[in-house]
Design an enzyme around this catalytic site. Structure first.
Site, PDB file in Angstrom:
ATOM      1  N   ASP A   1      35.058  44.638  64.915  1.00 15.19           N
ATOM      2  CA  ASP A   1      35.940  43.719  64.188  1.00 15.19           C
ATOM      3  C   ASP A   1      36.062  42.415  64.968  1.00 15.19           C
ATOM      4  O   ASP A   1      36.319  42.417  66.181  1.00 15.19           O
ATOM      5  CB  ASP A   1      37.316  44.370  64.030  1.00 15.19           C
ATOM      6  CG  ASP A   1      38.255  43.556  63.164  1.00 15.19           C
ATOM      7  OD1 ASP A   1      37.778  42.840  62.261  1.00 15.19           O
ATOM      8  OD2 ASP A   1      39.483  43.642  63.385  1.00 15.19           O
ATOM      9  N   HIS A   2      35.874  41.308  64.296  1.00  9.65           N
ATOM     10  CA  HIS A   2      35.995  39.981  64.910  1.00  9.65           C
ATOM     11  C   HIS A   2      35.146  39.814  66.167  1.00  9.65           C
ATOM     12  O   HIS A   2      35.607  39.275  67.183  1.00  9.65           O
ATOM     13  CB  HIS A   2      37.463  39.654  65.222  1.00  9.65           C
ATOM     14  CG  HIS A   2      38.255  39.309  64.002  1.00  9.65           C
ATOM     15  ND1 HIS A   2      38.139  38.098  63.354  1.00  9.65           N
ATOM     16  CD2 HIS A   2      39.147  40.025  63.289  1.00  9.65           C
ATOM     17  CE1 HIS A   2      38.937  38.083  62.294  1.00  9.65           C
ATOM     18  NE2 HIS A   2      39.542  39.249  62.231  1.00  9.65           N
TER      19      HIS A   2
ATOM     20  N   HIS B   1      46.976  37.328  60.795  1.00 13.84           N
ATOM     21  CA  HIS B   1      47.004  38.461  61.716  1.00 13.84           C
ATOM     22  C   HIS B   1      48.379  38.561  62.371  1.00 13.84           C
ATOM     23  O   HIS B   1      49.102  37.588  62.460  1.00 13.84           O
ATOM     24  CB  HIS B   1      45.944  38.281  62.804  1.00 13.84           C
ATOM     25  CG  HIS B   1      44.543  38.270  62.273  1.00 13.84           C
ATOM     26  ND1 HIS B   1      43.733  37.159  62.345  1.00 13.84           N
ATOM     27  CD2 HIS B   1      43.805  39.225  61.655  1.00 13.84           C
ATOM     28  CE1 HIS B   1      42.558  37.440  61.804  1.00 13.84           C
ATOM     29  NE2 HIS B   1      42.582  38.688  61.384  1.00 13.84           N
ATOM     30  N   GLY B   2      48.706  39.761  62.830  1.00 14.00           N
ATOM     31  CA  GLY B   2      49.964  39.951  63.531  1.00 14.00           C
ATOM     32  C   GLY B   2      51.100  40.324  62.597  1.00 14.00           C
ATOM     33  O   GLY B   2      50.903  40.796  61.483  1.00 14.00           O
TER      34      GLY B   2
ATOM     35  N   HIS C   1      41.389  40.369  55.586  1.00 14.34           N
ATOM     36  CA  HIS C   1      41.944  40.581  56.932  1.00 14.34           C
ATOM     37  C   HIS C   1      43.441  40.289  56.929  1.00 14.34           C
ATOM     38  O   HIS C   1      43.966  39.681  56.009  1.00 14.34           O
ATOM     39  CB  HIS C   1      41.257  39.661  57.940  1.00 14.34           C
ATOM     40  CG  HIS C   1      39.879  40.083  58.316  1.00 14.34           C
ATOM     41  ND1 HIS C   1      39.513  40.370  59.612  1.00 14.34           N
ATOM     42  CD2 HIS C   1      38.758  40.278  57.578  1.00 14.34           C
ATOM     43  CE1 HIS C   1      38.231  40.708  59.658  1.00 14.34           C
ATOM     44  NE2 HIS C   1      37.751  40.653  58.422  1.00 14.34           N
TER      45      HIS C   1
ATOM     46  N   SER D   1      48.194  44.035  57.372  1.00  8.41           N
ATOM     47  CA  SER D   1      49.410  44.715  57.826  1.00  8.41           C
ATOM     48  C   SER D   1      50.624  43.868  57.433  1.00  8.41           C
ATOM     49  O   SER D   1      50.700  42.690  57.754  1.00  8.41           O
ATOM     50  CB  SER D   1      49.383  44.909  59.345  1.00  8.41           C
ATOM     51  OG  SER D   1      48.436  45.878  59.718  1.00  8.41           O
TER      52      SER D   1
ATOM     53  N   ASN E   1      41.450  45.409  55.825  1.00  5.99           N
ATOM     54  CA  ASN E   1      41.668  45.679  57.250  1.00  5.99           C
ATOM     55  C   ASN E   1      43.146  45.902  57.570  1.00  5.99           C
ATOM     56  O   ASN E   1      44.007  45.136  57.120  1.00  5.99           O
ATOM     57  CB  ASN E   1      41.180  44.491  58.093  1.00  5.99           C
ATOM     58  CG  ASN E   1      39.676  44.418  58.206  1.00  5.99           C
ATOM     59  OD1 ASN E   1      38.954  44.959  57.376  1.00  5.99           O
ATOM     60  ND2 ASN E   1      39.204  43.735  59.228  1.00  5.99           N
TER      61      ASN E   1
ATOM     62  N   ALA F   1      45.529  46.674  61.131  1.00  9.22           N
ATOM     63  CA  ALA F   1      45.507  46.799  62.593  1.00  9.22           C
ATOM     64  C   ALA F   1      46.914  46.896  63.176  1.00  9.22           C
ATOM     65  O   ALA F   1      47.298  47.913  63.747  1.00  9.22           O
ATOM     66  CB  ALA F   1      44.756  45.619  63.212  1.00  9.22           C
ATOM     67  N   THR F   2      47.698  45.833  62.996  1.00  2.00           N
ATOM     68  CA  THR F   2      49.016  45.757  63.638  1.00  2.00           C
ATOM     69  C   THR F   2      49.897  46.948  63.292  1.00  2.00           C
ATOM     70  O   THR F   2      50.551  47.531  64.167  1.00  2.00           O
ATOM     71  CB  THR F   2      49.717  44.452  63.232  1.00  2.00           C
ATOM     72  OG1 THR F   2      48.908  43.341  63.632  1.00  2.00           O
ATOM     73  CG2 THR F   2      51.079  44.337  63.903  1.00  2.00           C
TER      74      THR F   2
END
Length: 281
Positions: free
Chosen positions: A81-82, A177-178, A205, A208, A227, A229-230
């Protein structure tokens, strides 16, 4: 069983659902994601970021996934990822990853094309698909702060895909993100416009914290990979904190790791239902 994301995402595109891609940080999270996929009879993508691969090597994460995948009947892909450099992309490629993302989005349009094309040329020789990104998803990803980000232009996306021959494309439509301070407003019209001129699977992306109903709308508009993640990190940490709060004398990592693993599994199962990938096996 280990597979690439190529057919996995094309199947999702054909049948109007998405595959969840979940970032893992340790063995327990790998166990949780695969256990969720097996229970939900869902294909799944397990991801690691550059900072995760500084914590432990790609070989170690790949070995965790491979050991479980060999005993599983659900399709499992291991994805970078990334990926932030050609060198890291090739490192994961050589150790067995079945899918690679190269993220040249912070670079100029032409530099992004050059970097993505180089990774595509190397990976396609062994049948490994490549995800790219155009436009910049805002917020923080690892140590990179993309600020407000920048939206994907549909016509540039069309040109980018044609010139790079990438297999999937991460688009910027308002996610970040985050942890969100406010609920994001996604540009679904832009997403639909990109879908009309780009025929490969599209990736979302920064999901979350995005409302589940909004994610479902994105899937309807053409997103094939989502996606997360967080929120997985939050779920795992919540479990650990609970055990330590219940009994501060606990010193066995298996005790709090088990609770963290349970919470990650439940979260992943919930999101598989949201993206529509359940009962596909």
């Amino acid at each position: 069983m280990l597979v690439t994301t190529k057919e996995m995402l094309l199947e999702a595109q054909k049948n109007h659902y998405a595959v969840g891609a979940f970032n893992v940080e340790n063995m327990e999270m790998v166990q949780a994601v695969i256990a969720a996929a097996e229970e939900m009879r869902s294909p799944v993508i397990i991801q690691t970021t550059p900072s995760t691969l500084k914590y432990a090597s790609p070989d170690l994460y790949f070995a965790n996934v491979k050991a479980l995948a060999q005993k599983s009947v659900v399709p499992i892909a291991v994805h970078l990822d990334h990926g932030n450099s050609f060198e890291l992309a090739m490192q994961t490629f050589r150790c067995g990853y079945t899918s690679i993302m190269i993220d040249g989005s912070p670079k100029s349009f032409e530099e992004n094309i050059a970097l993505t094309s180089a990774v595509v040329q190397a990976a396609h020789g062994a049948g490994i698909p490549v995800e790219a990104e155009l436009g910049t998803v805002g917020g923080k990803e690892d140590s990179l702060d993309n600020g407000e980000g920048g939206y994907t232009d549909p016509q540039k996306a069309k040109e980018f895909v044609e010139r790079t021959n990438c297999d999937s494309l991460a688009v910027a439509i308002g996610t970040a993100h985050g942890v969100y301070k406010h609920a994001p407003k996604l540009d679904l019209e832009r997403l639909s416009a990109i879908r009309k001129v780009v025929d490969i699977p599209l990736v979302l992306h920064g999901t979350s914290g995005v409302d589940d109903d909004v994610v479902k709308e994105c899937v309807k508009c053409g997103i094939c990979k989502v996606n997360y993640a967080t929120d997985l990190r939050i779920a795992y940490t919540k479990g650990v904190k609970e055990i330590l709060a219940e009994n501060p004398e606990v010193f066995d990592p298996k005790k709090y790791g088990t609770r963290g693993r349970e919470y990650v599994k439940q979260y992943v199962m919930d999101k598989m239902q949201v993206v529509g990938s359940t009962n596909r096996i």
